[in-house]
Scaffold this motif. Structure first.
Motif, PDB file in Angstrom:
ATOM      1  N   THR A   1     -11.339  -2.979  13.421  1.00  9.95           N
ATOM      2  CA  THR A   1     -10.199  -2.640  12.570  1.00  9.95           C
ATOM      3  C   THR A   1      -8.910  -2.664  13.390  1.00  9.95           C
ATOM      4  O   THR A   1      -8.932  -2.454  14.606  1.00  9.95           O
ATOM      5  CB  THR A   1     -10.367  -1.247  11.926  1.00  9.95           C
ATOM      6  N   THR A   2      -7.823  -2.920  12.699  1.00  7.51           N
ATOM      7  CA  THR A   2      -6.496  -2.780  13.313  1.00  7.51           C
ATOM      8  C   THR A   2      -5.674  -1.765  12.528  1.00  7.51           C
ATOM      9  O   THR A   2      -4.468  -1.668  12.691  1.00  7.51           O
ATOM     10  CB  THR A   2      -5.743  -4.130  13.346  1.00  7.51           C
ATOM     11  N   ASN A   3      -6.346  -1.006  11.665  1.00 10.16           N
ATOM     12  CA  ASN A   3      -5.684   0.016  10.861  1.00 10.16           C
ATOM     13  C   ASN A   3      -5.873   1.383  11.504  1.00 10.16           C
ATOM     14  O   ASN A   3      -6.947   1.686  12.024  1.00 10.16           O
ATOM     15  CB  ASN A   3      -6.245   0.018   9.434  1.00 10.16           C
ATOM     16  N   THR A   4      -4.843   2.200  11.455  1.00 11.37           N
ATOM     17  CA  THR A   4      -4.895   3.499  12.122  1.00 11.37           C
ATOM     18  C   THR A   4      -4.796   4.681  11.173  1.00 11.37           C
ATOM     19  O   THR A   4      -5.084   5.812  11.571  1.00 11.37           O
ATOM     20  CB  THR A   4      -3.754   3.622  13.150  1.00 11.37           C
TER      21      THR A   4
ATOM     22  N   TYR B   1     -10.831   0.967  16.699  1.00 13.37           N
ATOM     23  CA  TYR B   1      -9.586   0.208  16.769  1.00 13.37           C
ATOM     24  C   TYR B   1      -9.675  -0.898  17.818  1.00 13.37           C
ATOM     25  O   TYR B   1     -10.108  -0.688  18.957  1.00 13.37           O
ATOM     26  CB  TYR B   1      -8.415   1.125  17.107  1.00 13.37           C
TER      27      TYR B   1
ATOM     28  N   ARG C   1      -7.707   2.708   5.411  1.00 14.28           N
ATOM     29  CA  ARG C   1      -8.534   1.505   5.434  1.00 14.28           C
ATOM     30  C   ARG C   1      -8.010   0.472   4.438  1.00 14.28           C
ATOM     31  O   ARG C   1      -7.339   0.819   3.458  1.00 14.28           O
ATOM     32  CB  ARG C   1      -9.989   1.855   5.118  1.00 14.28           C
ATOM     33  N   LYS C   2      -8.327  -0.758   4.702  1.00 17.94           N
ATOM     34  CA  LYS C   2      -8.032  -1.836   3.753  1.00 17.94           C
ATOM     35  C   LYS C   2      -9.359  -2.360   3.200  1.00 17.94           C
ATOM     36  O   LYS C   2      -9.909  -1.832   2.259  1.00 17.94           O
ATOM     37  CB  LYS C   2      -7.214  -2.934   4.431  1.00 17.94           C
TER      38      LYS C   2
ATOM     39  N   LYS D   1       0.826  -1.207   0.000  1.00 18.25           N
ATOM     40  CA  LYS D   1       0.000   0.000   0.000  1.00 18.25           C
ATOM     41  C   LYS D   1       0.861   1.259   0.000  1.00 18.25           C
ATOM     42  O   LYS D   1       0.596   2.213  -0.738  1.00 18.25           O
ATOM     43  CB  LYS D   1      -0.925  -0.002   1.209  1.00 18.25           C
TER      44      LYS D   1
ATOM     45  N   LYS E   1       6.338  -0.632  11.222  1.00 22.45           N
ATOM     46  CA  LYS E   1       5.501  -0.315  12.372  1.00 22.45           C
ATOM     47  C   LYS E   1       6.122   0.894  13.062  1.00 22.45           C
ATOM     48  O   LYS E   1       7.335   1.004  13.145  1.00 22.45           O
ATOM     49  CB  LYS E   1       5.431  -1.501  13.342  1.00 22.45           C
TER      50      LYS E   1
ATOM     51  N   ASP F   1      -9.657   7.615   8.479  1.00 26.50           N
ATOM     52  CA  ASP F   1      -8.839   7.432   7.285  1.00 26.50           C
ATOM     53  C   ASP F   1      -8.278   8.781   6.828  1.00 26.50           C
ATOM     54  O   ASP F   1      -8.997   9.766   6.704  1.00 26.50           O
ATOM     55  CB  ASP F   1      -9.682   6.817   6.166  1.00 26.50           C
TER      56      ASP F   1
END
Length: 398
Positions: A309-312, A305, A315-316, A149, A171, A295
């Protein structure tokens, strides 16, 4: 001796990049590295204690790209960064795509390694010649931020599936943001619900977020709300805009607390929901406060979170959702109640930085560098130098 040099935008104020470089700096020092951090943004105060010694490394020249200087001026700037750097092993890490060109020149002068680690949410468009430089870095495994991404964001139309052979999932952990120290400076009045936003107030998602919050509170005029903003903006304009947006809203008590580090845990105890993006999401999520991740592209909710979702940041597979709808679910239903979100332990932080340190061993170390100065012909350099001169002239009178 080993030396690690960061080129970043700012060590003042509080943000995800500052917290990231602070934590990585501490890790590196504990593992035998001598660390230097150079930055170009002005600051009113350096609030993270271990970054204060680097105030001497304020280098406003880095605000402009390499093509905005003559070769002699570039040499002078590089000399300031490289002075005294005679370690046996040297690594340069850059935190913006524009800084990457400076980082390559620094690494070349010091015969070190340059790791590209672009942390900006919005990446500019680059020319084909500039893209060749980033292609060079990725294929040499010298990019810390090399997920599918992130590489698509960088290369855009120049992206090729071949880059998936050179991925590295970055990370950016942050720890020690919340303190158990008692702080009686802030008195938050009682309300039915308490919302908070943590992060820079000039980020583009903030105004759309406020519109969603106002929509929610307007539908529930029988309820009272505390709205706490932790963070600030460089020029104070965002603070004025936010205050104006909530002026006359009778059921909302607004608290503009500015930059805080660390954040007193006591202050967050009565918070029902937090809204943030990037690493600021983790601050309250780690305390099991339902936290809406926004997003950075469309400014809508990714999700809560640790729940859906685990995205900060981006979005996926998650569908875009209105922030007001997610707020309604959190505040007026049990959907996000009584679930503990595992906090980031220091051991996990150390593991993450250890992986980044180990990546250095996978780089070629063959003394080859991209000739970034050759990217820009005379006409491009002349126009860039002229543009910088005009900016500096107007800055004198602003």
């Amino acid at each position: 001796m080993k030396k690690y040099i960061f080129l970043t935008s700012s060590i003042g104020r509080i943000g995800g990049a500052q917290m990231f470089v602070s934590n990585k700096c501490e890790y590196l020092k504990k593992h035998g590295w001598d660390v230097e951090i150079f930055f170009f943004n002005t600051y009113d105060q350096i609030r993270i204690e271990n970054l204060k010694p680097f105030s001497r490394n304020y280098l406003p020249e880095l605000k402009y790209p390499i093509q905005a200087y003559t070769k002699r001026q570039v040499d002078i700037i590089l000399s300031r960064i490289c002075c005294g750097s005679n370690a046996e092993e040297i690594v340069v890490e850059t935190h913006l795509t524009e800084l990457a060109f400076w980082g390559e020149l620094v690494a070349q002068r010091l015969n070190g390694i340059h790791l590209l680690n672009y942390l900006e949410e919005s990446i500019p468009f680059f020319s084909k010649k500039e893209i060749a430089f980033f292609d060079f870095k990725v294929r040499r495994r010298e990019s810390l931020n090399a997920s599918r991404k992130s590489l698509k964001r960088l290369f855009k139309d120049y992206y090729t599936e071949d880059y998936e052979n050179f991925t590295f999932i970055l990370k950016t952990p942050c720890s020690n943001v919340v303190s158990d120290a008692i702080d009686n400076q802030y008195h938050i009045e009682a309300a039915d619900y308490c919302l908070t936003s943590i992060g820079r107030l000039d980020k583009p998602y903030v105004q759309p977020m406020i519109a969603e919050i106002l929509q929610l509170v307007d539908l529930h005029t029988d309820k009272t709300f505390n709205m706490i903003f932790i963070g600030g903006s460089p020029d104070g304009k965002s603070e004025v805009e936010i205050s104006n947006a909530f002026r006359g809203v009778r059921n909302v008590k607004l608290y503009m607390l500015g930059y805080m580090f660390p954040i007193p845990r006591k202050l967050l105890e009565k918070v029902n929901v937090s809204i943030a993006t990037s690493n600021s999401v983790l601050v309250t999520a780690n305390l099991s406060i339902p936290t809406i991740a926004v997003d950075a592209n469309d400014f809508q909710a990714i999700g809560v979170y640790g729940y859906d979702t685990t995205n900060t940041v981006f979005r996926k597979e998650e569908s875009p959702r209105k922030i007001s709808d997610v707020l309604t679910e959190i505040l007026f239903s049990d959907k996000y109640a009584s679930k503990k979100v595992l906090s980031i332990e220091q051991e996990k932080v150390n593991k993450t930085f250890s992986e980044q340190e180990n990546m250095i061993e996978s780089t070629p170390k063959d003394g080859k560098y991209f000739d970034v100065l050759s990217i820009y012909p005379f006409r491009v350099r002349f126009l860039a130098i002229l543009k910088r001169s005009i900016h500096l002239f107007f800055d004198m009178f602003s």
